[in-house]
Design an enzyme around this catalytic site. Sequence first.
Site, PDB file in Angstrom:
ATOM      1  N   LYS A  77     -39.601 -22.583   3.485  1.00  0.00           N
ATOM      2  CA  LYS A  77     -39.912 -23.346   4.699  1.00  0.00           C
ATOM      3  C   LYS A  77     -41.093 -22.696   5.410  1.00  0.00           C
ATOM      4  CE  LYS A  77     -37.643 -25.207   8.867  1.00  0.00           C
ATOM      5  NZ  LYS A  77     -36.404 -25.212   9.690  1.00  0.00           N
ATOM      6  N   SER A 158     -34.745 -30.028  10.673  1.00  0.00           N
ATOM      7  CA  SER A 158     -36.181 -29.845  10.532  1.00  0.00           C
ATOM      8  C   SER A 158     -36.617 -29.371   9.148  1.00  0.00           C
ATOM      9  CB  SER A 158     -36.665 -28.821  11.559  1.00  0.00           C
ATOM     10  OG  SER A 158     -36.095 -27.552  11.303  1.00  0.00           O
ATOM     11  N   SER A 182     -30.536 -27.787  11.208  1.00  0.00           N
ATOM     12  CA  SER A 182     -31.720 -28.020  10.372  1.00  0.00           C
ATOM     13  C   SER A 182     -31.591 -27.660   8.907  1.00  0.00           C
ATOM     14  CB  SER A 182     -32.914 -27.262  10.942  1.00  0.00           C
ATOM     15  OG  SER A 182     -33.491 -28.016  11.954  1.00  0.00           O
TER      16      SER A 182
END
Length: 494
Positions: A77, A158, A182
């Site tokens: 990420k 997210s 997330s």
Amino acid sequence: MLTDLTITAAAGALRRGDFTARELTQAHVDAVAALNPRLNAFITVTSERALEQAEAADAALAAGEAGVLAGIPLAIKDLFCTAGVRTTAGSRILEHFVPPYESSVTANLLRDGAVFLGKANLDEFAMGSSNMTSAFGRVENPWKRVGDAEAMLVPGGSSGGSAAAVAARLVMGATGTDTGGSIRQPAAFCGLAGIKPTYGRCSRWGVVAFASSLDQPGPFARTVGDCALLLGSMAGFDAKDSTSVDLAVPDFAAACRRGVAGLRIGVPREYRADAMPEAMERLWRQGLQWLRDAGAAIVDVSLPHTKYGLATYYIVAPAEASSNLARYDGVRFGRREDGHDLTELYERTRAAGFGAEVQRRIMIGTYVLSAGYYDAYYLRAQKVRALILRDFTEAFGQVDALLTPTAPTAAFAQGEKMDDPIAMYLNDVFTVPASMAGVPAMSVPGGLDAQGLPLGLQVIGRPYDEETVFAVSQVIEDAAGFSAMPAIRAGVAA
Ligand code: GLN
């Protein structure tokens, strides 16, 4: 196909010499080249570096010195700082930021031989549930509604780029971060397993901060066992994070094989959203039956402060964000827009560098922390947070783990809920309470809805008892026999 293997299977095959790490990485590099232009799961692709890391893994394998993740292709990420590789947090303000250091979690993965294919897309500063707020464009969920190849769905957020990349077989696993859901919500939307460990289990050092008292790194993979392998590498005490917990990292993979015989599983009665789709209700009941069949006792419990979870989260998280994001002022690093004086430089930099959702959070956070409102909002939210934690502590006096839906619905279409921030925030209704309490929680795919989209079940455990979370999740995974694959995946471009 090499890209369909689990991490567990690939690690064994690499050791047997069935194929090389270089071949495994090349297959994934090709998949990224073929599908990333469409899915936009990566902000930055690092294929050359990946192939070099794969060659190093092959050398370590040949020398008998390979780490547990030697040669395993992962996505990171783009909130984790990676030395020498651009780290954007999905924001224009960090568009050209190249960190000189490596986050502790990614350093642990590299120590164990993992191969990084690139930096995965995300909502800007991890604020969102749809990946629509990234400054680098939306991410497409590789899953499609049956009979509707057109509608583009969100991967959740997210950590949506991480989830889309694993689901589409561009990588075998990925890192995410979870502040209010997330990891768990995108895992559910993309048919993956994903765990938010106990707060403090993985170091936050080198992870771009959103809400420091909630942020927690964790893995995504296509199986519960693969998540166990990844978390075993990512976790561990780190003196550089003062909230890191100094506990030995258990053998999570072994915990997956424990079963649930004799365990007590709680069903929180407050986790019944109005208008929750029937398919989700049914899956929840089914999940409880699977656990009963495997020898667990099902017990009704109450978490009475659940209804305040979202409201509390959307005070605490923006408050911490407004403070954390004060550092992006155009002076020391990140984007700068010049001004006539310092104040104008700050204003213009932040106006140009932050997107609308991030600006909204900063304004909410600044408001709830301001003199005169602090007691009414922030202080009260902290008190309610303590009550939410107490709910969990009391429930865990009666049960070993809880089973709930991960999110109220399956993946929704891109653009939906964009004009209504509250509707977007409601996605997090089932994930936020465990975040507020700091307890571990995992999403595991349970089945498909009538439209052919994956639905996730959430297993919540006691603090530092990820082992029970893995054991329960593994039983669900085995019983569900979830074998559906997304329409868009390596080798199959729908
Ligand atoms: N969707 C939640 C939010 O927008 C949670 C995000 C997260 O966990 N990073 O804040």
